[in-house]
Design an enzyme around this catalytic site. Structure first.
Site, mmCIF file in Angstrom:
data_model
loop_
_atom_site.group_PDB
_atom_site.id
_atom_site.type_symbol
_atom_site.label_atom_id
_atom_site.label_comp_id
_atom_site.label_asym_id
_atom_site.label_seq_id
_atom_site.Cartn_x
_atom_site.Cartn_y
_atom_site.Cartn_z
ATOM 1 N N ASP A 36 -7.471 1.147 4.283
ATOM 2 C CA ASP A 36 -7.316 2.395 3.539
ATOM 3 C C ASP A 36 -6.777 2.129 2.144
ATOM 4 O O ASP A 36 -5.886 1.290 1.960
ATOM 5 C CB ASP A 36 -6.359 3.346 4.265
ATOM 6 C CG ASP A 36 -7.031 4.077 5.413
ATOM 7 O OD1 ASP A 36 -8.258 4.246 5.355
ATOM 8 O OD2 ASP A 36 -6.332 4.463 6.360
ATOM 9 N N ASP A 47 -4.571 -2.366 9.118
ATOM 10 C CA ASP A 47 -3.812 -1.389 9.894
ATOM 11 C C ASP A 47 -3.620 -1.944 11.307
ATOM 12 O O ASP A 47 -4.564 -2.039 12.091
ATOM 13 C CB ASP A 47 -4.574 -0.059 9.934
ATOM 14 C CG ASP A 47 -3.783 1.053 10.610
ATOM 15 O OD1 ASP A 47 -3.425 0.879 11.792
ATOM 16 O OD2 ASP A 47 -3.540 2.090 9.977
#
Length: 405
Positions: A94, A310
């Site tokens: 992200d 992540d």
């Protein structure tokens, strides 16, 4: 008409003529969310692609996610009753996780205590030191930096893991990319093995000495470059590249020495490179212990090359993640599948806009300048504007605008 009803009708029109396909759909758990809440209900299942498509057309969720795992009874609760069959691995990147300069242009913050405001992305209030709420936006720069992470991961997957099949990539619908690994050799890995793989990719607990970077007889040794692979090869390639390019400032900063010390080292550059490539010896640093210098330099190179993944998404076999080719209810953008050969030229701010250009009048509380589908909009502050439907949806979904009339 309420903003929620307006957005829901737009999504409904899209799903009326859009087909979504999910691998092993009858073995997946699904979760859905609505305006302002990404996951409102879990433990749903569909017996076929037709049933899933019908659900999207009739229930019109703002968000729909599916399990990385396959189950015998995906709708059963508790989780242990589902009957685990195996799981994909999904790596998520992200833009909001990356520290890019563009955040100073489009992000903003407000202090939760004193109400102070500012531009950019910060962790603490510059006035009172309290925590802040950051409003994040995304542009070409941060999304391109995120894409670079994807390419680096693909290099690891192909070269270090020797996986060449069962790989798919999609835009997240908002701020990044999801890489799905559905190879048969992956599906049987337990949670511990997935964490080990994640640690390898992120260099967590990487031990230089155990990998052959050691001090011996007052010399600092390294593996022979022509015999290395994986992280050893990557580290030595980065090191040789720095030396060949005479990157004095970077070597000095990473090694914790003065520029003059590095210049002395590079005055014998050809010999330094020969010792590395032919003998596995790293040259001595005048007036300083080799071990301290080389370990500091190598550790910085390691951190520079490590992937920022992540951890929760990639290690959690019970995780659910956005279904590709569905709408992200917080942006109105499509979580679009991307063929690998098209990834380099892929621009999500153009290619994932799927709503029409119909004019919509909105009142915008605040928005930086942003780009969608070939057009720039804003900046806006407490003003009305007529925008294309896709841009109006984007602002309303972010709760930065409301309908007028």
């Amino acid at each position: 008409m309420s903003e929620e009803k307006f957005l829901s009708d737009v999504i409904k029109d899209f799903y009326a003529n859009h087909q979504v396909e999910v691998p092993n759909v009858d073995q997946r758990e699904f979760g859905i969310g609505f305006f302002g809440k990404k996951i409102a209900k879990r433990h749903l299942s569909f017996s076929s692609q037709i049933e899933l498509t019908s659900f999207l057309k009739n229930r019109v969720p703002f968000y729909i996610s599916y399990s990385v795992a396959c189950y015998e009874k995906p709708a059963s609760t508790p989780m242990d009753a589902k009957g685990f069959l195996g799981a994909d691995i999904v790596y998520e990147f992200d833009a909001d996780d990356l520290k890019t300069d563009c955040k100073q242009d489009h992000d903003s913050w407000i202090c939760t205590e004193c109400g102070a405001k500012g531009k950019g992305s910060v962790e603490k209030c510059s006035k009172c030191g309290s925590s802040v709420q950051v409003e994040q936006w995304f542009c070409f720069v941060c999304l391109n930096e995120t894409k670079k992470q994807v390419f680096r991961l693909l290099e690891f997957i192909e070269n270090d893991l020797s996986l060449h099949e069962g790989i798919s990539i999609n835009f997240s619908g908002n701020a990044g990319y999801h890489i799905h690994l559905r190879n048969d050799s992956i599906k049987s890995l337990n949670a511990e093995a997935r964490i080990e793989l994640l640690d390898y990719l992120t260099t967590k607990d990487f031990d230089l000495q155990r990998h052959g970077f050691v001090e011996s007889n007052k010399m600092f040794l390294c593996p022979m470059p022509n015999e290395t692979h994986g992280w050893n090869k990557r580290l030595l390639t980065s090191l040789v590249d720095l030396i060949e390019k005479d990157n004095v400032e970077k070597i000095a900063a990473f090694g914790g020495v003065r520029n003059a010390t590095v210049r002395d080292l590079l005055s014998n550059k050809e010999l330094v490179l020969k010792n590395i490539k032919e003998k596995g010896i790293l040259f001595s640093i005048p007036g300083r212990k080799n071990k301290q210098f080389w370990e500091s330099l190598l550790q910085h190179l390691l951190e520079e090359s490590a992937l920022d993944i992540d951890r929760q998404t990639s290690a959690d076999i019970r995780k659910i993640i956005r279904v590709p080719e569905t709408i992200h209810g917080g942006s109105g953008l499509l979580a679009k599948n991307i063929p690998l050969e098209q990834l380099k030229e892929f621009n999500p701010l153009d290619e994932t806009v799927v709503f029409p250009d119909t004019s919509v009048k909105v009142f915008i509380s605040s928005s930086p300048k942003f780009y969608l589908k070939g057009n720039w909009f804003g900046p806006f502050t407490q003003e009305e504007a007529e925008l294309p439907l896709y841009a109006a949806f984007y602002l309303i979904a972010r709760k930065s605008a409301s309908l007028v009339g």
